[in-house]
Design an enzyme around this catalytic site. Structure first.
Site, PDB file in Angstrom:
ATOM      1  N   ASP A   1     -23.768  -4.447 -29.528  1.00 27.14           N
ATOM      2  CA  ASP A   1     -24.927  -4.780 -28.705  1.00 27.14           C
ATOM      3  C   ASP A   1     -26.215  -4.750 -29.505  1.00 27.14           C
ATOM      4  O   ASP A   1     -26.323  -4.026 -30.503  1.00 27.14           O
ATOM      5  CB  ASP A   1     -25.016  -3.748 -27.574  1.00 27.14           C
ATOM      6  CG  ASP A   1     -25.576  -4.346 -26.307  1.00 27.14           C
ATOM      7  OD1 ASP A   1     -25.973  -5.511 -26.335  1.00 27.14           O
ATOM      8  OD2 ASP A   1     -25.602  -3.634 -25.294  1.00 27.14           O
TER       9      ASP A   1
ATOM     10  N   HIS B   1     -30.758  -9.996 -24.899  1.00 21.66           N
ATOM     11  CA  HIS B   1     -29.546  -9.179 -25.064  1.00 21.66           C
ATOM     12  C   HIS B   1     -28.602 -10.036 -25.889  1.00 21.66           C
ATOM     13  O   HIS B   1     -28.477 -11.222 -25.606  1.00 21.66           O
ATOM     14  CB  HIS B   1     -28.840  -8.903 -23.743  1.00 21.66           C
ATOM     15  CG  HIS B   1     -29.677  -8.341 -22.645  1.00 21.66           C
ATOM     16  ND1 HIS B   1     -29.403  -7.127 -22.062  1.00 21.66           N
ATOM     17  CD2 HIS B   1     -30.770  -8.812 -21.994  1.00 21.66           C
ATOM     18  CE1 HIS B   1     -30.274  -6.894 -21.099  1.00 21.66           C
ATOM     19  NE2 HIS B   1     -31.119  -7.897 -21.030  1.00 21.66           N
TER      20      HIS B   1
ATOM     21  N   LYS C   1     -27.448 -16.845 -19.602  1.00 25.19           N
ATOM     22  CA  LYS C   1     -26.819 -16.511 -20.876  1.00 25.19           C
ATOM     23  C   LYS C   1     -26.341 -17.763 -21.604  1.00 25.19           C
ATOM     24  O   LYS C   1     -26.087 -18.788 -20.978  1.00 25.19           O
ATOM     25  CB  LYS C   1     -25.561 -15.647 -20.668  1.00 25.19           C
ATOM     26  CG  LYS C   1     -25.596 -14.656 -19.548  1.00 25.19           C
ATOM     27  CD  LYS C   1     -24.328 -13.826 -19.534  1.00 25.19           C
ATOM     28  CE  LYS C   1     -23.215 -14.479 -18.754  1.00 25.19           C
ATOM     29  NZ  LYS C   1     -21.951 -13.743 -18.821  1.00 25.19           N
TER      30      LYS C   1
ATOM     31  N   CYS D   1     -28.428  -1.570 -22.386  1.00 20.38           N
ATOM     32  CA  CYS D   1     -29.809  -2.045 -22.310  1.00 20.38           C
ATOM     33  C   CYS D   1     -30.799  -1.035 -21.733  1.00 20.38           C
ATOM     34  O   CYS D   1     -31.901  -0.902 -22.285  1.00 20.38           O
ATOM     35  CB  CYS D   1     -29.915  -3.408 -21.626  1.00 20.38           C
ATOM     36  SG  CYS D   1     -28.669  -3.789 -20.423  1.00 20.38           S
TER      37      CYS D   1
ATOM     38  N   ARG E   1     -16.638   0.624 -17.660  1.00 13.20           N
ATOM     39  CA  ARG E   1     -16.770  -0.125 -16.411  1.00 13.20           C
ATOM     40  C   ARG E   1     -15.471   0.000 -15.643  1.00 13.20           C
ATOM     41  O   ARG E   1     -14.396  -0.194 -16.217  1.00 13.20           O
ATOM     42  CB  ARG E   1     -17.064  -1.600 -16.692  1.00 13.20           C
ATOM     43  CG  ARG E   1     -18.364  -1.783 -17.433  1.00 13.20           C
ATOM     44  CD  ARG E   1     -18.607  -3.226 -17.800  1.00 13.20           C
ATOM     45  NE  ARG E   1     -19.857  -3.315 -18.566  1.00 13.20           N
ATOM     46  CZ  ARG E   1     -20.324  -4.432 -19.103  1.00 13.20           C
ATOM     47  NH1 ARG E   1     -19.662  -5.556 -18.938  1.00 13.20           N
ATOM     48  NH2 ARG E   1     -21.447  -4.423 -19.771  1.00 13.20           N
TER      49      ARG E   1
END
Length: 646
Positions: free
Chosen positions: A386, A518, A472, A337, A366
């Site tokens: 994404d 997103h 979300k 993002c 990550r």
RNA sequence: GCCGACGUAGCUCAGGGGUAGAGCGUUUCCUUGGUAAGGAAGAGGUCACGGGUUCAAUUCCCGUCGUUGGCUCCA
């Protein structure tokens, strides 16, 4: 007399003090034999609890979820008693029923049991069960309850009781065993005929990692031994669908200790499959007005300080990358993002340009805790499908709903019909976990709920599951062993536009902030493929599967013809290969079956003579001898039937 | 990261203080076959890695790494 309303709406007039069991007896002997739990006015009670006022009664047997819950919760009492007898001095904490079975969290002190002790525990628990002890509830005053557990030096139960009100504290007794318990038991222990201790695991007291770690003993029980056997067989079957096993067998992906933990290596077949998935989504996205962008795998640390990711995750991440230049640091990107925000900022925008939809198959890294890594479902390097949508407030609802449509299309096309839609909102009691102002959070949460409602989604709300920058809508799918994983996700974000100072020129000639959505319908390619593997058992849809057909020459004499057929298949864009090993047809078929190849094309003397292939479907169905053209039609018809366009 | 278990041939696994075994796969040879295993022979292992105990360790003990079931976490 009181009036008891049953689920079918019928009303029974019974004496005050009648028990659910007695009501069951009035309905039928069979029900009375099988009733193990009940609810009265939505409160779980025992089958022996006297009914003292008018109300709605629901009776449960083993076949009801509520019945199983009572059964398993009761079993946890029995196992707890066995543990206390086998390991004197242990401290019991809580022992609830779960989706499949039950657990009991215990502070064992010095001697924690391990799987070698399971048989002993099971035997003891079963001995107790066979003695047919009644479960009896009794009310206890708070001070008596506290004294009871203080005497036993059980600080955990004391803590639990201290948080309860006097008058609502109950103990449950069976045999010589007593436990703090709010109720919901089966009539007696004798109904439990089979008990299996499944595993032990560490679990923090009250789920807080700052607290002491207790030992959680997991178990399951059944009213019949046969059902336990069937359950264990089911578990074995589920293990065969494990994506880690299938991924290896089908040659899709692997891991290398030398490359690093949680860093998947996609093998050629897996990479090609993944590419087909990507193309499938790209095609739909193109129709939906997305544009592809490409951004680098790293970004300056400052970028993530701006986004807030550094403050939130910096400490536990892959550490900054140093360069020869002083005071220069880069981070491996954990998210796309921030990059996409900068893409947006590369040009000024008018409200007429919005919504802008940037999509990227962006690989992110990550540093997940080592204990969290799991096959392809939880890894340290993965690719998100994404996209970020920049739109006006007015467009938000419409855009969000379009993303829901796209996500449902993706899940539906791949046969995921058993998902759970989850609206993940913030935990109001932990504001420190989130950034941004409350008004925007409320707006964002409402936007998601509105869109989900308007789309007719059957959703659940999960508190505390939001991302730190926004709420979300998550699409959860269960794996082979029933564990829930988040695949698709759609998020509303007012915060990053603020932090990156994104703007567009409105019709009023003023500067405005866009809203960001997103979204990732697959979630990540890794996790999606893992779940798809477990769902299909490796029998992917024809359009996706690595090898659609295998040519099986009857003998070496037919290899030449087989090669000619292979050539025509390739011209028809059918993915095929030849098994030209010096083996019998039977053997080749067996192995093609095990490799789950959809079509086996046997070619021998007959086929060569008639210029055909003999088609056997995975599973054994016989399509007879047909020409390559006919076979090619068969394949494309099936693909067209299953692969709908968006 | 924490608690428990596990790590033996490419895969699935057996074994156990005296330097290793099976099935499948693989290689070679024989066989040239018709819808879920044709036959024979061979190759393949520092028993995850590093220490310790012992005359001797793959086996027992400790540590590390990895995998795994949970817990915590999950942008």
């Amino acid at each position: 007399m009181i009036q008891v309303t049953l689920p079918d709406g019928s009303i029974k007039k019974v004496d005050k003090g009648t028990t659910p069991f007695e009501v069951a007896q009035q309905i039928s002997e069979g029900l009375a034999r099988n009733v193990i739990s009940a609810k009265y006015d939505d409160i779980t009670i025992e089958t022996k609890t006297p009914l003292n006022h008018d109300g709605k009664l629901v009776l449960y047997t083993w076949n009801d979820a509520e019945g199983k819950k009572a059964f398993w919760h009761s079993s946890s009492h029995v196992v707890a008693q066995a543990l206390e007898e086998l390991y004197p001095g242990i401290k019991l904490t809580i022992g609830p029923a779960i989706e499949n079975g039950f657990y009991y969290d215990v502070d064992f002190g010095e001697h924690t049991p391990s799987d070698k002790d399971f048989a002993t525990i099971e035997k003891k628990a079963l001995e107790i069960a066979r003695e047919k002890h009644d479960f009896r509830m009794r009310e206890v005053s708070k001070s008596d309850a506290l004294n009871y557990y203080k005497e036993k030096d059980n600080t955990y139960k004391v803590e639990l009781i201290e948080n309860l009100e006097d008058g609502e504290i109950t103990f449950c007794d069976h045999s010589s065993f007593t436990d703090l318990c709010r109720g919901g038991h089966i009539p007696n222990t004798g109904i439990i005929k089979a008990i299996k201790i499944l595993n032990v695991a560490g679990a923090y007291w009250r789920g807080d990692e700052n607290n002491k770690q207790l030992t959680r003993v997991y178990g399951i029980s059944f009213p019949k031994q046969k059902e336990l056997t069937a359950y264990l067989e089911m578990l074995e079957e589920a293990k065969k669908r494990d994506h880690r096993k299938l991924g290896r067998e089908l040659g899709l992906f692997t891991f290398s200790q030398k490359v690093g933990q949680g860093l998947p290596l996609w093998l050629p077949k897996g990479a090609a499959l993944r590419e087909r998935l990507e193309n499938f989504l790209k095609k739909a996205q193109k129709k939906a007005g997305y544009e592809m962008v490409v951004t680098p795998h790293i970004g300056q640390k400052e970028l993530y300080i701006t986004s807030g990711h550094y403050a939130k995750y910096g400490e536990d991440s892959f550490q900054p990358i140093q360069t020869p230049k002083e005071d220069e640091e880069f981070l491996l990107k954990p998210m796309n993002c921030p990059h996409h925000c900068e893409v947006y900022k590369s040009s000024p925008w008018s409200y007429k340009d919005l919504p802008i939809r940037y999509a990227e198959f962006g690989t992110v890294y990550r540093y997940e805790q080592s204990g969290e890594l799991h096959g392809l479902t939880r890894v340290r390097g993965f690719t998100q499908d994404d996209a970020h949508i920049f739109c006006t407030n007015d467009q938000l609802n419409e855009e969000f709903k379009k993303v829901i449509d796209l996500t449902l299309y993706v899940l539906g096309s791949l046969g995921f019909d058993n998902f759970r839609a989850q609206v993940s909102v913030r935990d109001l009691e932990k504001p420190e976990k989130y950034i941004g102002d409350v008004a925007n959070w409320e707006k964002a949460e409402q936007a998601i709920i509105d869109a989900a409602k308007e789309k007719g989604l059957d959703y659940v709300i999960e508190t505390g599951e939001a991302a730190f920058y926004g709420p979300k809508l998550d699409f959860m799918i269960k794996d082979a062993l029933g564990r829930n994983w988040q695949l698709g996700t759609i998020q509303v974000d007012y915060n990053l536009p603020e932090r990156f100072e994104l703007s567009y020129k409105g019709s009023d000639n003023e500067s405005h902030r866009p809203v960001m959505i997103h979204r990732a319908p697959f979630g990540s390619m890794e996790r999606f493929v893992a779940l798809l593997l477990e769902h299909t058992g490796g029998n992917f849809p024809l359009w996706l599967i690595p090898e659609q057909a295998i040519l099986l020459p009857v003998s070496e004499k037919h290899e030449k013809y087989a090669k000619k057929v292979l050539n025509s298949l390739e011209n028809n864009e059918i993915r095929a290969l030849i098994d030209n090993r010096n083996e019998t047809v039977g053997k080749k078929i067996r192995e093609a079956e095990l490799k789950k190849i959809p079509f086996m094309l046997i070619v021998g003397e007959n086929e060569e003579g008639s210029q055909t292939v003999s088609v056997r479907r995975h599973g054994g169905e016989d399509h007879g001898s047909i020409t390559v053209e006919q076979f090619s039609d068969l394949v494309s018809n099936e693909i067209n039937a299953t692969l709908k366009s968006f």
